[in-house]
Each structure stands twice: as C-alpha cells, then as structure tokens.
Motif scaffolding. Sequence first.
Motif, PDB file in Angstrom:
ATOM      1  N   ILE A 194       0.879  -1.184  -0.102  1.00 44.22           N
ATOM      2  CA  ILE A 194       0.003   0.182  -0.106  1.00 44.22           C
ATOM      3  C   ILE A 194       0.881   1.343   0.048  1.00 44.22           C
ATOM      4  O   ILE A 194       1.869   1.294   0.796  1.00 44.22           O
ATOM      5  CB  ILE A 194      -0.729  -0.166   1.293  1.00 44.22           C
ATOM      6  N   ALA A 195       0.573   2.203  -0.597  1.00 46.77           N
ATOM      7  CA  ALA A 195       1.043   3.568  -0.786  1.00 46.77           C
ATOM      8  C   ALA A 195       0.298   4.536  -0.379  1.00 46.77           C
ATOM      9  O   ALA A 195      -1.083   4.706  -0.805  1.00 46.77           O
ATOM     10  CB  ALA A 195       1.619   4.040  -2.115  1.00 46.77           C
ATOM     11  N   ILE A 196       0.498   5.378   0.551  1.00 48.70           N
ATOM     12  CA  ILE A 196      -0.339   6.518   0.661  1.00 48.70           C
ATOM     13  C   ILE A 196       0.470   8.038   0.681  1.00 48.70           C
ATOM     14  O   ILE A 196       1.551   8.139   1.254  1.00 48.70           O
ATOM     15  CB  ILE A 196      -0.480   6.668   2.393  1.00 48.70           C
ATOM     16  N   ILE A 197      -0.019   8.661  -0.600  1.00 52.90           N
ATOM     17  CA  ILE A 197       0.646   9.661  -0.960  1.00 52.90           C
ATOM     18  C   ILE A 197       0.016  11.035  -0.178  1.00 52.90           C
ATOM     19  O   ILE A 197      -1.209  11.326  -0.338  1.00 52.90           O
ATOM     20  CB  ILE A 197       0.248  10.129  -2.435  1.00 52.90           C
ATOM     21  N   GLY A 198       0.616  11.536   1.088  1.00 53.59           N
ATOM     22  CA  GLY A 198       0.205  12.664   1.900  1.00 53.59           C
ATOM     23  C   GLY A 198      -0.359  11.948   2.828  1.00 53.59           C
ATOM     24  O   GLY A 198      -1.517  11.404   3.064  1.00 53.59           O
TER      25      GLY A 198
ATOM     26  N   VAL B 109       4.427   5.646   2.790  1.00 52.62           N
ATOM     27  CA  VAL B 109       4.046   6.791   2.907  1.00 52.62           C
ATOM     28  C   VAL B 109       4.699   8.040   2.630  1.00 52.62           C
ATOM     29  O   VAL B 109       6.076   7.714   2.713  1.00 52.62           O
ATOM     30  CB  VAL B 109       3.410   7.051   4.484  1.00 52.62           C
ATOM     31  N   THR B 110       4.336   8.764   2.090  1.00 54.14           N
ATOM     32  CA  THR B 110       5.058  10.223   1.869  1.00 54.14           C
ATOM     33  C   THR B 110       4.281  11.347   2.353  1.00 54.14           C
ATOM     34  O   THR B 110       3.171  11.454   2.829  1.00 54.14           O
ATOM     35  CB  THR B 110       5.108  10.408   0.221  1.00 54.14           C
ATOM     36  N   ASN B 111       5.076  12.235   2.599  1.00 51.67           N
ATOM     37  CA  ASN B 111       4.863  13.757   3.335  1.00 51.67           C
ATOM     38  C   ASN B 111       5.967  14.763   2.866  1.00 51.67           C
ATOM     39  O   ASN B 111       7.116  14.377   2.375  1.00 51.67           O
ATOM     40  CB  ASN B 111       4.899  13.761   5.007  1.00 51.67           C
ATOM     41  N   ARG B 112       5.450  15.663   2.725  1.00 45.19           N
ATOM     42  CA  ARG B 112       6.516  17.105   2.194  1.00 45.19           C
ATOM     43  C   ARG B 112       7.617  17.117   2.923  1.00 45.19           C
ATOM     44  O   ARG B 112       8.826  17.450   2.333  1.00 45.19           O
ATOM     45  CB  ARG B 112       5.688  18.238   2.145  1.00 45.19           C
ATOM     46  N   THR B 113       7.545  17.246   4.346  1.00 45.13           N
ATOM     47  CA  THR B 113       8.518  17.458   5.188  1.00 45.13           C
ATOM     48  C   THR B 113       9.159  16.369   5.992  1.00 45.13           C
ATOM     49  O   THR B 113       8.322  15.277   6.320  1.00 45.13           O
ATOM     50  CB  THR B 113       8.108  18.784   6.142  1.00 45.13           C
TER      51      THR B 113
ATOM     52  N   ALA C  38      10.003  16.416   9.148  1.00 49.71           N
ATOM     53  CA  ALA C  38       9.334  16.505  10.464  1.00 49.71           C
ATOM     54  C   ALA C  38       7.921  15.573  10.396  1.00 49.71           C
ATOM     55  O   ALA C  38       7.604  14.577  11.285  1.00 49.71           O
ATOM     56  CB  ALA C  38       9.127  17.884  10.793  1.00 49.71           C
ATOM     57  N   LYS C  39       7.292  15.647   9.404  1.00 44.50           N
ATOM     58  CA  LYS C  39       5.877  15.140   9.224  1.00 44.50           C
ATOM     59  C   LYS C  39       6.125  13.807   8.858  1.00 44.50           C
ATOM     60  O   LYS C  39       5.439  12.718   9.274  1.00 44.50           O
ATOM     61  CB  LYS C  39       5.092  15.873   8.180  1.00 44.50           C
ATOM     62  N   ALA C  40       7.209  12.988   7.976  1.00 43.03           N
ATOM     63  CA  ALA C  40       7.276  11.998   7.840  1.00 43.03           C
ATOM     64  C   ALA C  40       7.811  11.041   8.939  1.00 43.03           C
ATOM     65  O   ALA C  40       7.517  10.151   9.170  1.00 43.03           O
ATOM     66  CB  ALA C  40       8.487  11.785   6.628  1.00 43.03           C
ATOM     67  N   ALA C  41       8.624  11.678   9.849  1.00 40.88           N
ATOM     68  CA  ALA C  41       8.993  11.030  11.006  1.00 40.88           C
ATOM     69  C   ALA C  41       7.932  10.923  11.861  1.00 40.88           C
ATOM     70  O   ALA C  41       7.953   9.658  12.724  1.00 40.88           O
ATOM     71  CB  ALA C  41      10.134  12.113  11.672  1.00 40.88           C
ATOM     72  N   LEU C  42       6.757  11.676  11.952  1.00 45.15           N
ATOM     73  CA  LEU C  42       5.707  11.408  12.746  1.00 45.15           C
ATOM     74  C   LEU C  42       4.842   9.958  12.553  1.00 45.15           C
ATOM     75  O   LEU C  42       4.255   9.482  13.463  1.00 45.15           O
ATOM     76  CB  LEU C  42       4.659  12.246  12.789  1.00 45.15           C
ATOM     77  N   VAL C  43       5.165   9.420  11.328  1.00 46.67           N
ATOM     78  CA  VAL C  43       4.115   8.308  11.082  1.00 46.67           C
ATOM     79  C   VAL C  43       5.182   6.858  10.635  1.00 46.67           C
ATOM     80  O   VAL C  43       5.038   6.040  10.418  1.00 46.67           O
ATOM     81  CB  VAL C  43       3.485   8.444   9.749  1.00 46.67           C
ATOM     82  N   ARG C  44       6.379   7.341  10.891  1.00 48.15           N
ATOM     83  CA  ARG C  44       7.630   6.267  10.597  1.00 48.15           C
ATOM     84  C   ARG C  44       7.693   5.413  11.772  1.00 48.15           C
ATOM     85  O   ARG C  44       7.702   5.769  12.897  1.00 48.15           O
ATOM     86  CB  ARG C  44       9.085   6.922  10.397  1.00 48.15           C
TER      87      ARG C  44
END
Length: 92
Positions: A7-11, A36-40, A42-48
């Motif tokens: 599964i890929a979640i873009i945003g 999953v992807t995020n712009r920054t 900081a946001k990517a780290a929150l869901v890692r």
Amino acid sequence: MSTLGSIAIIGAGAMGGAILGGLLAPGVTVDGDIRVTNRTEAKAALVRRPGVDSVALETTPDGNALAVRGASVVIIGVKPAMVPETLAALAG
C-alpha cells in the motif's frame, strides 16, 4: 481477518495518517509493505514505525513515484488543491 498487498499513501497527514492507523490495527494484515510520503521530514518522522517506510519529499523529491511503484493500492491523501499536480507527476 483482512489481508492486503503493498500500500502507498501519498500524503500521510490527517486523512492519510488516519487510514495508516487503521492499516496498523489488529486484525489487518498487509502482505506487502506500507509506503507513505509527506512533504517534510518532520511530518514523515511522525508516521515512521516498523513496517512503515515513510519518505519526506523535501529529501527524496521522487518519493511519490517510488512509493507507488509496485503498490497494490494507492491512496491519495493530499489536500484537494494538490491532487491534480500530484496525479500529473505520478502519471509522468
């Protein structure tokens, strides 16, 4: 029990993050990986977390394309105004 492929979640902000939470819930099995992807960063780290490959577009500009490659399911979770640009970029 539900079983899903890659599964890929873009945003993975509010909406994408909520969907991710559901995918990580007990009783749901993802046979492939979750990307999953995020712009920054900081946001990517929150869901890692284990089992989730979270990419920041600021450090990996082609992260969306990498995330969707080979995915069984692609979820577009970006803000509505960003959908046309995101889909055009994914289409190449």
